[in-house]
Scaffold this motif. Structure first.
Motif, PDB file in Angstrom:
ATOM      1  N   PHE A  63      -6.387 -63.663  47.036  1.00 18.17           N
ATOM      2  CA  PHE A  63      -6.004 -65.038  47.388  1.00 18.17           C
ATOM      3  C   PHE A  63      -7.231 -65.928  47.370  1.00 18.17           C
ATOM      4  CE2 PHE A  63      -4.907 -68.181  50.851  1.00 18.17           C
ATOM      5  CZ  PHE A  63      -3.976 -68.882  50.103  1.00 18.17           C
ATOM      6  N   ALA A  64      -7.236 -66.888  46.440  1.00 21.79           N
ATOM      7  CA  ALA A  64      -8.357 -67.827  46.333  1.00 21.79           C
ATOM      8  C   ALA A  64      -7.882 -69.022  45.527  1.00 21.79           C
ATOM      9  CB  ALA A  64      -9.537 -67.156  45.646  1.00 21.79           C
ATOM     10  N   ASN A  65      -8.772 -69.984  45.285  1.00 22.95           N
ATOM     11  CA  ASN A  65      -8.370 -71.128  44.467  1.00 22.95           C
ATOM     12  C   ASN A  65      -8.004 -70.664  43.058  1.00 22.95           C
ATOM     13  OD1 ASN A  65     -10.259 -71.965  42.194  1.00 22.95           O
ATOM     14  ND2 ASN A  65     -11.736 -71.657  43.835  1.00 22.95           N
ATOM     15  N   ILE A  70      -2.506 -63.927  43.788  1.00 27.56           N
ATOM     16  CA  ILE A  70      -1.613 -64.945  44.345  1.00 27.56           C
ATOM     17  C   ILE A  70      -2.073 -66.284  43.786  1.00 27.56           C
ATOM     18  CG2 ILE A  70      -0.858 -66.112  46.448  1.00 27.56           C
ATOM     19  CD1 ILE A  70      -1.725 -63.490  47.957  1.00 27.56           C
ATOM     20  N   GLN A  71      -1.205 -66.949  43.029  1.00 26.29           N
ATOM     21  CA  GLN A  71      -1.614 -68.228  42.446  1.00 26.29           C
ATOM     22  C   GLN A  71      -1.454 -69.339  43.470  1.00 26.29           C
ATOM     23  OE1 GLN A  71      -0.400 -69.069  38.514  1.00 26.29           O
ATOM     24  NE2 GLN A  71      -0.473 -66.931  37.874  1.00 26.29           N
ATOM     25  N   ALA A  72      -2.547 -70.056  43.739  1.00 28.22           N
ATOM     26  CA  ALA A  72      -2.502 -71.108  44.761  1.00 28.22           C
ATOM     27  C   ALA A  72      -3.681 -72.052  44.597  1.00 28.22           C
ATOM     28  CB  ALA A  72      -2.544 -70.478  46.152  1.00 28.22           C
ATOM     29  N   ALA A  83      -8.752 -62.368  50.807  1.00 26.33           N
ATOM     30  CA  ALA A  83      -8.923 -63.806  50.599  1.00 26.33           C
ATOM     31  C   ALA A  83     -10.398 -64.112  50.380  1.00 26.33           C
ATOM     32  CB  ALA A  83      -8.401 -64.572  51.809  1.00 26.33           C
ATOM     33  N   VAL A  84     -10.681 -65.004  49.442  1.00 27.20           N
ATOM     34  CA  VAL A  84     -12.070 -65.348  49.120  1.00 27.20           C
ATOM     35  C   VAL A  84     -12.204 -66.869  49.101  1.00 27.20           C
ATOM     36  CG1 VAL A  84     -13.857 -65.209  47.342  1.00 27.20           C
ATOM     37  CG2 VAL A  84     -12.448 -63.209  47.847  1.00 27.20           C
TER      38      VAL A  84
END
Ligand SMILES: [Zn+2]
Length: 226
Positions: free
Chosen positions: A72-74, A93-95, A48-49
């Motif tokens: 995992f990031a914006n 991971i799209q989020a 995660a970033v």
């Protein structure tokens, strides 16, 4: 069992019963890192970033390119990492800032942060698993919506930057603790890595203590059971 290991700066490893997460993995250029980059490549289920500054994006892509795991990031940073840095799309991971998503048995969410960045807005990260919820604030100044983050995610542990200059200082971070109301403890990060963010972390401990909140100061590399 859930454990935490601080790599120095904002780099935190969390192990939720074998599911491994690393947040803001600055390894190679981290003067305090207890591990060499080659020791952590391919070791994480989630990398995660919180934002694209080099001391946070760090070695995320190298760690993931070498093996399993997801980034995992914006959304905008994920697109950049895929299209410009060559991380395969199936590893992303799209989020964006919002609700929990389920990944490999963990629950992950991105939160607001007040800072700057080139690719998308800076964020904080919430990771929840095995009954333990951890909030990593990323780089951020103090903002009132931390009260909402506390209310919505009810974190057991909050990891807050205290180095001042680029983020909150110990006094402001202690106001953040009051708003977030961690059930177990506050943990300071992003300080004393370099002279520009040199602070006295015991000030943070004392201020939290007067408000009834516990603080844990991990030693770099030490594994702590949460
Ligand atoms: Zn930053």
């Amino acid at each position: 069992m859930v454990t935490l290991r601080w790599f120095g700066h904002a780099a935190i490893e969390l192990n939720f019963g074998g599911k491994k997460v690393i947040i803001d993995p600055l390894i190679k250029d981290n003067p305090k890192s207890p591990a060499k980059l080659e020791e952590v490549i391919g070791k994480y289920d989630v990398v995660a970033v919180t934002h694209d500054h080099p001391d946070h994006l760090g070695d995320a892509v190298e760690i993931l390119k070498g093996g399993r795991g997801h980034f995992f990031a914006n959304f905008d940073l994920s697109v950049y990492v895929n299209q410009t840095m060559g991380l395969p799309i199936e590893k992303v991971i799209q989020a964006n800032v919002g609700g929990y998503i389920n990944v490999d048995g963990l629950r992950l969410a991105l939160t607001k942060a007040v800072h700057s960045s080139e690719h998308g807005d800076p964020t904080g990260v919430v990771v929840s698993g095995e009954g333990v919820t951890v909030y990593h604030a990323g780089d951020t100044g103090l903002f009132g919506d931390m009260r909402l983050i506390g209310e919505v995610f009810k974190p057991d542990y909050v990891l807050l930057p205290i180095g001042g200059r680029f983020t909150m200082d110990p006094e402001q971070a202690s106001l953040a603790v009051e708003m977030l109301r961690p059930k177990k403890a506050a943990i300071p990060i992003h300080y004393n890595t370099w002279p520009l963010i040199q602070v006295d972390e015991t000030q943070f401990v004392k201020l939290n203590q007067t408000k009834g909140f516990k603080t844990i100061i991990p030693k770099v590399g030490e594994q702590i059971q949460l």
